[in-house]
Enzyme design. Structure first.
Site, PDB file in Angstrom:
ATOM      1  CD1 TRP A   1      -2.244  -1.955   0.184  1.00  0.00           C
ATOM      2  CD2 TRP A   1      -3.454  -0.718   1.585  1.00  0.00           C
ATOM      3  NE1 TRP A   1      -3.502  -2.488   0.236  1.00  0.00           N
ATOM      4  CE2 TRP A   1      -4.279  -1.763   1.093  1.00  0.00           C
ATOM      5  CE3 TRP A   1      -4.014   0.172   2.497  1.00  0.00           C
ATOM      6  CZ2 TRP A   1      -5.602  -1.929   1.468  1.00  0.00           C
ATOM      7  CZ3 TRP A   1      -5.350   0.011   2.880  1.00  0.00           C
ATOM      8  CH2 TRP A   1      -6.130  -1.028   2.368  1.00  0.00           C
TER       9      TRP A   1
ATOM     10  CG  ASP B   1       0.702  -3.447  19.210  1.00  0.00           C
ATOM     11  OD1 ASP B   1      -0.236  -3.039  18.490  1.00  0.00           O
ATOM     12  OD2 ASP B   1       0.566  -4.300  20.098  1.00  0.00           O
TER      13      ASP B   1
ATOM     14  CE  LYS C   1      -7.602  -6.754   6.207  1.00  0.00           C
ATOM     15  NZ  LYS C   1      -6.461  -7.433   5.594  1.00  0.00           N
TER      16      LYS C   1
HETATM   17  C1  LIG Z   1      -2.741  -7.806   5.326  1.00  0.00           C
HETATM   18  S1  LIG Z   1      -1.304  -7.253   6.058  1.00  0.00           S
HETATM   19  C2  LIG Z   1      -1.169  -5.651   5.499  1.00  0.00           C
HETATM   20  C3  LIG Z   1      -0.714  -5.590   4.069  1.00  0.00           C
HETATM   21  C4  LIG Z   1      -0.354  -4.210   3.641  1.00  0.00           C
HETATM   22  N1  LIG Z   1      -1.502  -3.344   3.555  1.00  0.00           N
HETATM   23  C5  LIG Z   1       0.327  -4.214   2.294  1.00  0.00           C
HETATM   24  O1  LIG Z   1      -0.188  -3.685   1.360  1.00  0.00           O
HETATM   25  O2  LIG Z   1       1.416  -4.761   2.183  1.00  0.00           O
HETATM   26  C6  LIG Z   1      -1.796  -7.056   7.715  1.00  0.00           C
HETATM   27  C7  LIG Z   1      -0.709  -6.545   8.606  1.00  0.00           C
HETATM   28  O3  LIG Z   1      -1.270  -6.123   9.830  1.00  0.00           O
HETATM   29  C8  LIG Z   1      -0.232  -6.170  10.767  1.00  0.00           C
HETATM   30  N2  LIG Z   1      -0.726  -6.014  12.130  1.00  0.00           N
HETATM   31  C9  LIG Z   1      -1.601  -6.813  12.769  1.00  0.00           C
HETATM   32  N3  LIG Z   1      -1.790  -6.359  14.028  1.00  0.00           N
HETATM   33  C10 LIG Z   1      -1.034  -5.248  14.153  1.00  0.00           C
HETATM   34  C11 LIG Z   1      -0.805  -4.340  15.222  1.00  0.00           C
HETATM   35  N4  LIG Z   1      -1.413  -4.490  16.393  1.00  0.00           N
HETATM   36  N5  LIG Z   1       0.038  -3.324  15.016  1.00  0.00           N
HETATM   37  C12 LIG Z   1       0.666  -3.181  13.836  1.00  0.00           C
HETATM   38  N6  LIG Z   1       0.485  -4.006  12.796  1.00  0.00           N
HETATM   39  C13 LIG Z   1      -0.345  -5.031  12.961  1.00  0.00           C
HETATM   40  C14 LIG Z   1       0.401  -7.509  10.475  1.00  0.00           C
HETATM   41  O4  LIG Z   1       1.730  -7.513  10.957  1.00  0.00           O
HETATM   42  C15 LIG Z   1       0.344  -7.560   8.968  1.00  0.00           C
HETATM   43  O5  LIG Z   1       1.566  -7.207   8.392  1.00  0.00           O
END
Ligand SMILES: C[S@@+](CC[C@H](N)C(=O)[O-])C[C@H]1O[C@@H](n2cnc3c(N)ncnc32)[C@H](O)[C@@H]1O
Length: 839
Positions: A58, A92, A157
């Site tokens: 993204w 986070d 999302k």
């Molecule tokens: C579907 S991926 C995102 C893909 C991204 N939009 C892209 O285009 O490459 C979902 C991401 O959410 C992150 N994630 C989940 N919980 C999170 C949190 N509490 N803080 C930061 N990132 C988090 C995961 O590490 C993962 O990389």
């Protein structure tokens, strides 16, 4: 319809491959691309925050799409490899540390867009996942409310779950427009959906309940309506329904009269309490003492304050009046004074410093020149459109080349883009006469810089229009991709069309340079360029080249027309190279006609021969339109046309024939009987549908129009009957499986026969056997081969208990088997018994 797999190789779909091809780190990139195509928020953003950004696709898209020197910050639990123009860090998003880091990166800026594509630990327990995801969404929204600029966009999302509506409700409280959408690149099997929230309201204070997962997901089942004033106005207190107040366990409530004067909600005080007291406590309430001494505080008022529970409407009114008077006297702001203050503030805002005179003039001048230039552009565009139409008309021999550009040219013919002199100088009249201008107009359409392309339109369309266009286009894209996912026929058709387009593209690409040259020569009047370059072949010359190869038709069609009955039919006359078919559209039409003929030739040779004797009935030209553009089209005909009914029976008021092949059949028959020749066929290619102004029309419109803009050619009853016969024969054919089974049977029988033949030959050559023995052995072999193998028995297994859900072969069962339901078996037996009894 194929079920989309979400695992294994199912993941490696076209988006995955495309992402690889384009260098995006994840297929998710296309989700953002498609969302942006629909809503167009990236181009307008200068600062963007991407929450849960790893691996960073993204961010890649944002960096590509946003204006140069934009600030893009991406954060994720996982590390993100460096992306040019993007600041990334690992954190986070639910922590304060992350908030602080974002703040440090954004400094005093506010984000125009906040993206969130977070997905925590998907794959363990669905309910848990979706809840965590919803919490993560809420967390990201919390960050968005902190960092978004007023009017900003938040894209997130969300998983469709029970919390989905609660989330939407909260979004609606904070944003002007909230829309949920599923981009085509998001798998259908995925429960994810994207919510695009536009126009952040940026309230001064946000009710913490909106951001608390406990209240959002648990208590919002009956959410209180959004009333920002209610939520954010600290003066409006909620009714207490919590039982006794701390330390006061009586039903009698008393408040100082000064409280009634001070409050902003006097009704609540009067409704909640039994008495307004004037009794001062040990500290001596000054306000109360002053109130007690005021002349407005009459005895009647004092009496009313003694017992509020016994008062009527009139007394309450008096108390309220008294409160207002006292407040006015004590200098509290009154309604009137508040109104005056608001008016004053408004006036202040409205009072803009007078603009510097010079600056004003400059601005006016600029606006004037902008208006002028846009008007000029519009005029030029209209003029060019007119010219293009004239050229087309000329190609149809409706106007002479010399008429073009006359009215715009100066006395010497110069000054106009299509000035006769310039045209002549470049030899363009020649080209026009040879029909090259059709290609020129095509190039114009493609080339926005040519001065008469449609590109200038874009300058004039306003933002809203653009947005609607974009929305429409993306909806159409979605519709197409949905359709192609669901419909194999559509996919095949599209692939065929692309293939055809590719051919045409390839062809026009061949011509493109030369066409471009044509245009440049045309404009510049350069005589040196020659239109005879090999790449400058028009479609007709291509067809002509094929003509030489195959006599103007495909190989199959050529074979068809080699038959005796076509002997006397004349070919395409050579002496008229400038025939209308030089235009792409005509040629296409002609090619279509030829193709139609091509399609029928296999089955129709005998019919064509026999039908050539059949007197052709009068043309039937009134047809209702066809219904299915992919399968066979059905022709409707009004009942009064009895001529048809006599020869071709109607089925449910419809003729069960394929109109396309019926047309082609009619043409074939007419050609065979000498009623028309190839020239007539080309002539018929010119019709009102052949030339259309497609400039600037959206794809969905053109697609739809293309489906319906076919001229309906009259078909003869004989042609229709022949096609009906053909369709009947087609329908009478066994289905593929049966045909295959029969073929297999034949094949096996042939194999057995061959084996038998070999064995018999061996026996015949056997020296140690008498002729009689040989004969009896052969007879034995023959009878053995002729014997039918006993049918293998199918074992019936009654499904019981766990058996019901057996997947695969039940234990201990060999050979063919069939699982039946116990109930069904009993019912069948009972039925049999009953029928026996009846007998
Ligand atoms: C579907 S991926 C995102 C893909 C991204 N939009 C892209 O285009 O490459 C979902 C991401 O959410 C992150 N994630 C989940 N919980 C999170 C949190 N509490 N803080 C930061 N990132 C988090 C995961 O590490 C993962 O990389």
């Amino acid at each position: 319809m194929g079920i989309q797999k979400k695992h294994g190789k199912g993941r490696l779909d076209k988006w995955y491959k495309l992402a690889k091809e384009k260098g995006y780190r994840a297929r998710a990139a296309f989700k953002l691309i498609q969302l942006n195509k629909k809503y167009g928020f990236l181009e307008k953003s200068k600062v963007l925050l991407d929450l849960c950004a790893a691996p960073g696709s993204w961010c890649q898209v944002a960096a590509e799409t946003m204006p140069a020197s934009s600030l893009i910050v991406g954060v994720d639990l996982s590390p993100i490899k460096a992306i040019p123009r993007v600041i990334t860090f690992q954190s986070d998003i639910t922590t304060d540390k992350c908030r602080a880091t974002i703040r440090s990166h954004l400094k005093t800026w506010k984000a125009d867009t906040v993206l969130h594509d977070g997905a925590p630990n998907v794959g363990t327990a669905w309910v848990q996942d979706s809840f965590n995801q919803a919490e993560l969404v809420l967390q990201s929204m919390k960050l968005a409310t902190e960092f978004l600029v007023e009017g900003g966009t938040f894209v997130t999302k969300v998983f469709r779950s029970k919390d989905y509506n609660s989330l939407l409700w909260v979004f609606n409280q904070l944003f002007e427009k909230v829309e949920a959408t599923k981009p085509p690149s998001s798998r259908n099997v995925s429960a994810e959906i994207f919510v695009v929230c536009r126009g952040f309201k940026a309230p001064k204070r946000i009710d913490p309940k909106f951001l608390d997962p406990k209240s959002v997901f648990a208590e919002l089942s009956d959410p209180t309506p959004n009333n920002e004033a209610k939520v954010f106005n600290p003066e409006i207190k909620k009714r207490k329904r919590d039982g006794y107040e701390e330390g006061n366990y009586t039903q009698f409530k008393e408040v100082p009269a000064s409280t009634f004067i001070n409050t902003t909600d006097p009704i609540e005080i009067l409704g909640q309490n039994n008495k307004l007291s004037f009794k001062q406590d040990a500290n001596g309430d000054i306000a109360l003492a002053a109130l007690d001494l005021m002349p407005e505080t009459t005895q009647e008022i004092r009496d009313c304050c003694q017992d509020l529970k016994v008062l009527g409407r009139k007394e309450f009114k008096n108390l309220l009046k008294w409160r207002l008077k006292v407040r006015e006297k004590l200098g509290f702001p009154t309604k009137k004074s508040l109104k005056e203050a608001a008016e004053l503030a408004e006036q202040e805002v409205a009072e803009v410093e007078p603009m510097d005179e010079e600056l004003k003039i400059q601005e006016e001048l600029q606006a004037l020149s902008e208006r002028q230039s846009s008007r000029k552009k519009r005029d030029r565009r209209r003029e060019n459109e007119k010219k293009q139409k004239e050229i087309i008309r000329m190609q149809l021999h409706m106007t002479a080349p010399t008429e073009i550009g006359l009215e715009q040219a100066g006395p010497n013919g110069e000054g106009a883009m299509f000035g006769l002199k310039t045209v002549d100088k470049s030899g363009a009249v020649d080209k026009i006469a040879k029909g090259k201008m059709a290609i020129l107009t095509e190039v114009d359409k493609k080339d926005g810089d040519s001065g008469f392309g449609s590109g200038e339109m874009d300058d004039e369309s306003d933002v809203e229009e653009d947005r609607l266009d974009r929305e429409m286009d993306s909806m159409y894209d979605q519709y197409q991709s949905r359709k192609s996912e669901a419909d194999a026929k559509f996919r095949a058709k599209k692939a065929r069309k692309e293939h055809e387009d590719g051919d045409w593209d390839g062809f026009s690409a061949d011509n493109h340079d030369s066409d471009d040259d044509d245009r440049l020569d045309f404009d510049s009047g350069d005589e040196s360029s020659d239109d005879e370059a090999p790449t400058k072949r028009s479609l007709l010359t291509k067809l002509e080249a094929e003509d030489k190869k195959e006599g103007g038709l495909s190989r199959r069609a050529a074979q068809f027309f080699e038959q005796d009955i076509f002997k006397d039919i004349g070919g395409i006359p050579d002496e008229e190279p400038e025939s209308g078919a030089e235009n792409d559209e005509d040629a296409e039409e002609m090619a279509e006609d030829l193709e139609k003929l091509d399609t029928i030739m296999q089955d129709t040779i005998p019919e064509a021969e026999s039908d050539s004797d059949v007197p052709i009935t009068e043309d039937v030209d009134e047809f209702a339109d066809s219904s299915d553009d992919e399968g066979f089209e059905v022709v409707k005909k009004s009942a009064k046309e009895s001529q048809w009914e006599e020869e071709v029976p109607l089925k449910d008021g419809k003729l069960d024939i394929d109109i396309i092949t019926a047309e082609a059949m009619t043409l074939a028959q007419q050609m065979a009987s000498g009623q028309i020749n190839a020239h007539d066929l080309i002539d018929s290619g010119f019709n009102k549908y052949a030339f259309k102004d497609r400039d600037g029309l959206p794809e969905w419109f053109l697609d739809d129009e293309h489906r319906h803009d076919k001229p309906h050619r009259p078909i003869s009853a004989a042609g229709a009957a022949a096609i009906k016969e053909k369709m009947r024969a087609l329908n009478a054919r066994p289905i593929k499986k049966v045909r295959e089974a029969k073929d297999r049977k034949k094949f096996h029988a042939a194999q057995r026969l061959e084996k038998l033949r070999k064995k018999s030959a061996l026996l015949a050559d056997e020296e140690g056997m008498t002729e009689k023995e040989k004969a009896s052995s052969i007879v034995k072999l023959m009878s053995k081969a002729a014997k039918r193998k006993p049918k293998r028995e199918i074992k019936v297994i009654v499904a019981r208990g766990n058996n019901r859900a057996i997947a695969g072969r039940p234990r201990g069962v060999k050979g063919k088997y069939k699982i039946v339901d116990a109930r069904l078996k009993k019912d069948v037996r009972a039925e049999k018994r009953l029928s026996k009894k009846k007998k």
